[in-house]
Motif scaffolding. Structure first.
Motif, PDB file in Angstrom:
ATOM      1  N   GLY A   1     -97.076 -53.721 -10.040  1.00 52.35           N
ATOM      2  CA  GLY A   1     -95.996 -53.729  -9.057  1.00 52.35           C
ATOM      3  C   GLY A   1     -94.738 -53.031  -9.518  1.00 52.35           C
ATOM      4  O   GLY A   1     -93.657 -53.245  -8.960  1.00 52.35           O
ATOM      5  N   THR A   2     -94.852 -52.185 -10.545  1.00 55.83           N
ATOM      6  CA  THR A   2     -93.691 -51.486 -11.088  1.00 55.83           C
ATOM      7  C   THR A   2     -93.524 -50.123 -10.423  1.00 55.83           C
ATOM      8  O   THR A   2     -94.473 -49.339 -10.385  1.00 55.83           O
ATOM      9  CB  THR A   2     -93.854 -51.291 -12.612  1.00 55.83           C
ATOM     10  OG1 THR A   2     -94.030 -52.568 -13.228  1.00 55.83           O
ATOM     11  CG2 THR A   2     -92.641 -50.597 -13.208  1.00 55.83           C
ATOM     12  N   PRO A   3     -92.347 -49.821  -9.889  1.00 52.49           N
ATOM     13  CA  PRO A   3     -92.113 -48.492  -9.308  1.00 52.49           C
ATOM     14  C   PRO A   3     -92.296 -47.397 -10.361  1.00 52.49           C
ATOM     15  O   PRO A   3     -92.066 -47.619 -11.554  1.00 52.49           O
ATOM     16  CB  PRO A   3     -90.661 -48.569  -8.835  1.00 52.49           C
ATOM     17  CG  PRO A   3     -90.387 -50.033  -8.654  1.00 52.49           C
ATOM     18  CD  PRO A   3     -91.184 -50.718  -9.723  1.00 52.49           C
ATOM     19  N   VAL A   4     -92.709 -46.205  -9.906  1.00 51.87           N
ATOM     20  CA  VAL A   4     -92.972 -45.087 -10.823  1.00 51.87           C
ATOM     21  C   VAL A   4     -92.369 -43.809 -10.266  1.00 51.87           C
ATOM     22  O   VAL A   4     -92.487 -43.521  -9.066  1.00 51.87           O
ATOM     23  CB  VAL A   4     -94.494 -44.869 -11.021  1.00 51.87           C
ATOM     24  CG1 VAL A   4     -94.733 -43.714 -11.996  1.00 51.87           C
ATOM     25  CG2 VAL A   4     -95.177 -46.129 -11.517  1.00 51.87           C
ATOM     26  N   ILE A   5     -91.725 -43.038 -11.147  1.00 50.36           N
ATOM     27  CA  ILE A   5     -91.387 -41.651 -10.820  1.00 50.36           C
ATOM     28  C   ILE A   5     -92.069 -40.765 -11.860  1.00 50.36           C
ATOM     29  O   ILE A   5     -92.188 -41.145 -13.021  1.00 50.36           O
ATOM     30  CB  ILE A   5     -89.863 -41.394 -10.778  1.00 50.36           C
ATOM     31  CG1 ILE A   5     -89.208 -41.730 -12.124  1.00 50.36           C
ATOM     32  CG2 ILE A   5     -89.219 -42.193  -9.658  1.00 50.36           C
ATOM     33  CD1 ILE A   5     -87.730 -41.322 -12.200  1.00 50.36           C
ATOM     34  N   SER A   6     -92.518 -39.587 -11.429  1.00 46.45           N
ATOM     35  CA  SER A   6     -93.299 -38.730 -12.321  1.00 46.45           C
ATOM     36  C   SER A   6     -93.126 -37.269 -11.967  1.00 46.45           C
ATOM     37  O   SER A   6     -92.914 -36.916 -10.803  1.00 46.45           O
ATOM     38  CB  SER A   6     -94.786 -39.096 -12.224  1.00 46.45           C
ATOM     39  OG  SER A   6     -95.592 -38.167 -12.925  1.00 46.45           O
ATOM     40  N   THR A   7     -93.245 -36.430 -12.976  1.00 48.94           N
ATOM     41  CA  THR A   7     -93.331 -34.995 -12.703  1.00 48.94           C
ATOM     42  C   THR A   7     -94.624 -34.699 -11.952  1.00 48.94           C
ATOM     43  O   THR A   7     -95.633 -35.371 -12.133  1.00 48.94           O
ATOM     44  CB  THR A   7     -93.311 -34.188 -14.024  1.00 48.94           C
ATOM     45  OG1 THR A   7     -94.198 -34.801 -14.974  1.00 48.94           O
ATOM     46  CG2 THR A   7     -91.910 -34.111 -14.598  1.00 48.94           C
TER      47      THR A   7
ATOM     48  N   ASN B   1     -92.257 -38.569  -2.479  1.00 46.99           N
ATOM     49  CA  ASN B   1     -90.919 -39.054  -2.806  1.00 46.99           C
ATOM     50  C   ASN B   1     -90.776 -39.430  -4.285  1.00 46.99           C
ATOM     51  O   ASN B   1     -89.681 -39.403  -4.839  1.00 46.99           O
ATOM     52  CB  ASN B   1     -90.595 -40.272  -1.933  1.00 46.99           C
ATOM     53  CG  ASN B   1     -89.212 -40.838  -2.205  1.00 46.99           C
ATOM     54  OD1 ASN B   1     -88.235 -40.105  -2.156  1.00 46.99           O
ATOM     55  ND2 ASN B   1     -89.133 -42.126  -2.493  1.00 46.99           N
ATOM     56  N   ASN B   2     -91.893 -39.778  -4.919  1.00 47.74           N
ATOM     57  CA  ASN B   2     -91.865 -40.248  -6.307  1.00 47.74           C
ATOM     58  C   ASN B   2     -92.040 -39.116  -7.317  1.00 47.74           C
ATOM     59  O   ASN B   2     -92.004 -39.364  -8.516  1.00 47.74           O
ATOM     60  CB  ASN B   2     -92.982 -41.273  -6.536  1.00 47.74           C
ATOM     61  CG  ASN B   2     -92.839 -42.510  -5.675  1.00 47.74           C
ATOM     62  OD1 ASN B   2     -92.619 -42.415  -4.478  1.00 47.74           O
ATOM     63  ND2 ASN B   2     -92.983 -43.683  -6.264  1.00 47.74           N
ATOM     64  N   LEU B   3     -92.223 -37.894  -6.842  1.00 48.11           N
ATOM     65  CA  LEU B   3     -92.552 -36.776  -7.719  1.00 48.11           C
ATOM     66  C   LEU B   3     -91.340 -35.893  -8.013  1.00 48.11           C
ATOM     67  O   LEU B   3     -90.426 -35.775  -7.184  1.00 48.11           O
ATOM     68  CB  LEU B   3     -93.670 -35.946  -7.099  1.00 48.11           C
ATOM     69  CG  LEU B   3     -94.977 -36.706  -6.832  1.00 48.11           C
ATOM     70  CD1 LEU B   3     -95.958 -35.811  -6.071  1.00 48.11           C
ATOM     71  CD2 LEU B   3     -95.600 -37.194  -8.140  1.00 48.11           C
ATOM     72  N   MET B   4     -91.367 -35.262  -9.209  1.00 44.65           N
ATOM     73  CA  MET B   4     -90.283 -34.387  -9.654  1.00 44.65           C
ATOM     74  C   MET B   4     -90.879 -33.085 -10.176  1.00 44.65           C
ATOM     75  O   MET B   4     -92.000 -33.087 -10.685  1.00 44.65           O
ATOM     76  CB  MET B   4     -89.488 -35.049 -10.789  1.00 44.65           C
ATOM     77  CG  MET B   4     -89.047 -36.471 -10.511  1.00 44.65           C
ATOM     78  SD  MET B   4     -88.300 -37.260 -11.981  1.00 44.65           S
ATOM     79  CE  MET B   4     -89.763 -37.652 -12.965  1.00 44.65           C
ATOM     80  N   PRO B   5     -90.145 -31.977 -10.079  1.00 38.84           N
ATOM     81  CA  PRO B   5     -90.661 -30.722 -10.646  1.00 38.84           C
ATOM     82  C   PRO B   5     -90.721 -30.798 -12.169  1.00 38.84           C
ATOM     83  O   PRO B   5     -89.854 -31.400 -12.815  1.00 38.84           O
ATOM     84  CB  PRO B   5     -89.656 -29.669 -10.177  1.00 38.84           C
ATOM     85  CG  PRO B   5     -88.424 -30.426  -9.819  1.00 38.84           C
ATOM     86  CD  PRO B   5     -88.863 -31.782  -9.374  1.00 38.84           C
ATOM     87  N   MET B   6     -91.738 -30.197 -12.755  1.00 38.63           N
ATOM     88  CA  MET B   6     -91.911 -30.211 -14.205  1.00 38.63           C
ATOM     89  C   MET B   6     -90.784 -29.460 -14.906  1.00 38.63           C
ATOM     90  O   MET B   6     -90.305 -28.442 -14.405  1.00 38.63           O
ATOM     91  CB  MET B   6     -93.245 -29.556 -14.578  1.00 38.63           C
ATOM     92  CG  MET B   6     -94.474 -30.297 -14.130  1.00 38.63           C
ATOM     93  SD  MET B   6     -95.976 -29.497 -14.747  1.00 38.63           S
ATOM     94  CE  MET B   6     -95.839 -27.858 -14.027  1.00 38.63           C
TER      95      MET B   6
ATOM     96  N   VAL C   1     -84.744 -30.326 -15.878  1.00 37.10           N
ATOM     97  CA  VAL C   1     -83.883 -31.391 -16.390  1.00 37.10           C
ATOM     98  C   VAL C   1     -82.933 -31.913 -15.309  1.00 37.10           C
ATOM     99  O   VAL C   1     -82.717 -33.126 -15.176  1.00 37.10           O
ATOM    100  CB  VAL C   1     -83.095 -30.895 -17.620  1.00 37.10           C
ATOM    101  CG1 VAL C   1     -82.061 -31.929 -18.058  1.00 37.10           C
ATOM    102  CG2 VAL C   1     -84.055 -30.597 -18.766  1.00 37.10           C
ATOM    103  N   ASP C   2     -82.357 -31.006 -14.520  1.00 35.89           N
ATOM    104  CA  ASP C   2     -81.412 -31.426 -13.469  1.00 35.89           C
ATOM    105  C   ASP C   2     -82.098 -32.295 -12.418  1.00 35.89           C
ATOM    106  O   ASP C   2     -81.577 -33.351 -12.032  1.00 35.89           O
ATOM    107  CB  ASP C   2     -80.788 -30.203 -12.798  1.00 35.89           C
ATOM    108  CG  ASP C   2     -79.793 -29.490 -13.708  1.00 35.89           C
ATOM    109  OD1 ASP C   2     -79.235 -30.156 -14.608  1.00 35.89           O
ATOM    110  OD2 ASP C   2     -79.589 -28.273 -13.530  1.00 35.89           O
ATOM    111  N   ALA C   3     -83.266 -31.859 -11.932  1.00 36.72           N
ATOM    112  CA  ALA C   3     -83.978 -32.609 -10.898  1.00 36.72           C
ATOM    113  C   ALA C   3     -84.449 -33.965 -11.423  1.00 36.72           C
ATOM    114  O   ALA C   3     -84.385 -34.980 -10.716  1.00 36.72           O
ATOM    115  CB  ALA C   3     -85.172 -31.803 -10.385  1.00 36.72           C
TER     116      ALA C   3
END
Length: 375
Positions: A301-307, A320-325, A328-330
Motif C-alpha cells: 500500500g505504499t505510493p511509488v514514483i519511478s523513472t 502520473n507516477n512516472l518520471m523521465p530518466m 534531475v529537474d523533473a
C-alpha cells in the motif's frame, strides 16, 4: 495394511518436476524471483528443485523446496571459458540425471547459468530473461559489442526465452532478432508473504522516503541524490542496499551536504517494514527488467514514483507516477509533489502477479513450446 512410506515415494515420483537454476542466492531481485516462483510451482503440486553454483545464500530458504549446490569454483582452473562451460555442463547434466531425474521444465536464470545450460544435453530448458539486455550489456556499434551480441545469440537461440516484462521482450527481439520463441511473463509476487514480513517490526524512522536497490550503475543513485538535494528535504531519504558504488554515493552525499538527511541502511534481508512505513518509494533507474520492488511496494500500500525506463515501471504504474530518466529537474519536481501529498501516487496491486498465476503461465508456454517442437 497400507505402506504410507511406499505410497509417499510413489506419489513423489509421479509428481511433475521443475528445476530452477541460478548462479547463487545472494541478495538480488532475480534470486528472490527464483524462490518465489518455486513456491508458485510447489503450490500447483510440482516437485521443485533449485540448483546454484556458488554457496552464498542471503535469503531464508523455504523448506518445502529442494536445494542443490555444485561448486563451479574448482572448474575455473580450466582454460578458456567456452571449454570450461562445456565441461561444467556435462557435470551439471550428470548431477541432475542422478539426483533429480528428468525435470519437466528447467528454468535458467541470469547469464552464468544461461551460458552453462546452453551446453546442456537435457531437454525442456527455458531461459528467463531478467534484464533489458541492450542497456545492461551496453550494445552499440563497437566491434566489442558485435562480438558479445554474436556470443549471446549463440546462447539464446538454443532454447525458448521467457522475458520478465513486455519491454524486456521487445528489447530482446530488437537486439537479437527472432532467434527463438519468446514470451513476456511478469515476475511473481507473493502478496501474503510480503504482507506478513511487512509486519515483523516497525522502523525507528518516521515520515521518510525509501529507495531499495543495489548500488550499481543502473539504479542511478547519483541522479536521485542530485534531485533530492534540490527539494526542501522535508522528509529524510533511506537507502537500502549494498554494492560496488556505495562508497562513491556516500561521497556524493557529503558533497551535496545531505549527511543529516540521507540514511544508509545496507542490505536488509527483510526490507518490507521499511517499505510499508515509508510515505512513498522512489526508483530512479535507467533500466530494469521488471522492477520487482515496485510491485512489492504496491502490495504494502505504499505510493511509488519511478523513472519511465524502457521496461518494467510503465507496466506496473499509471503515467502520473512516472518520471523521465536522468532528468534531475523533473525528478526533483516529482519528489517535491510526493513529499507534499504522497497519496496522489497510490496505485493498486495487480492480483495477476500472484505466484500460482505466474507459474501457470510458465507451464502454458512450456506446453505450447513442446507442441510446436514436435509438430
Amino acid at each position: 495394511m497400507i505402506d504410507n512410506t511406499t505410497e509417499k515415494k510413489e506419489n513423489s515420483n509421479s509428481k511433475e518436476k521443475v528445476l530452477l537454476v541460478i548462479n547463487c542466492l545472494q541478495g538480488g531481485g532475480a534470486e528472490r524471483v527464483v524462490l518465489t516462483l518455486g513456491q508458485g510451482f510447489y503450490d500447483l503440486g510440482y516437485e521443485v528443485h533449485i540448483l546454484r553454483f556458488k554457496p552464498r545464500v542471503d535469503y531464508e530458504l523455504n523448506p518445502k523446496l529442494n536445494y542443490h549446490f555444485i561448486d563451479f569454483k574448482r572448474y575455473k582452473l580450466i582454460p578458456k571459458l567456452e571449454r570450461r562451460d562445456k565441461v561444467f555442463a556435462f557435470v551439471v547434466d550428470r548431477y541432475i540425471s542422478k539426483n533429480i531425474g528428468q525435470p519437466d521444465m528447467i528454468l535458467s536464470n541470469l547469464d552464468r547459468a544461461d551460458s552453462i545450460l546452453s551446453n546442456s544435453k537435457l531437454p525442456n530448458i527455458f531461459y528467463v530473461i531478467h534484464n533489458t539486455v541492450s542497456l545492461l550489456y551496453k550494445f552499440d556499434n563497437t566491434n566489442a559489442a558485435d562480438t558479445l551480441k554474436s556470443k549471446m545469440i549463440n546462447i539464446y537461440s538454443k532454447h525458448p526465452c521467457i522475458c520478465v516484462s513486455k519491454g524486456a521482450e521487445k528489447d530482446f527481439v530488437e537486439s537479437f532478432g527472432n532467434i527463438t520463441p519468446t514470451i513476456a511473463i511478469h515476475n511473481p509476487v507473493d502478496r501474503d508473504y510480503i504482507q506478513k514480513l511487512g509486519d515483523v517490526f516497525t522502523p525507528e524512522y518516521q515520515d521518510y522516503i525509501v529507495h531499495v536497490g543495489s548500488f550499481k550503475e543502473a539504479k542511478r543513485h547519483d541522479v536521485l541524490l542530485k534531485a533530492y538535494a534540490r527539494t526542501d528535504q522535508s522528509m529524510p531519504l533511506l537507502l537500502l542496499g549494498k554494492g560496488k558504488l556505495k562508497d562513491e554515493i556516500e561521497q556524493l552525499v557529503v558533497e551535496l551536504n545531505l549527511e543529516e538527511k540521507v540514511v544508509f541502511l545496507g542490505f536488509q534481508e527483510n526490507p518490507f517494514p521499511y517499505i510499508k512505513h515509508a510515505k512513498f518509494k522512489v526508483l530512479t533507474s535507467d533500466w530494469e527488467g521488471f522492477a520487482l520492488v515496485i510491485a512489492e511496494a504496491l502490495v504494502l500500500g505504499t505510493p511509488v514514483i519511478s523513472t519511465d525506463c524502457p521496461s518494467g515501471p510503465s507496466e506496473l504504474l499509471p503515467d502520473n507516477n512516472l518520471m523521465p530518466m536522468s532528468d534531475v529537474d523533473a525528478i526533483s519536481e516529482k519528489l517535491s509533489l510526493a513529499m507534499k501529498n504522497p497519496e496522489q501516487f497510490f496505485s493498486e496491486f495487480d492480483g495477476s502477479l500472484l505466484p500460482i498465476t505466474i507459474a501457470k503461465k510458465y507451464i502454458a508456454f512450456a506446453s505450447d513450446s513442446k507442441i510446436k517442437e514436435y509438430s
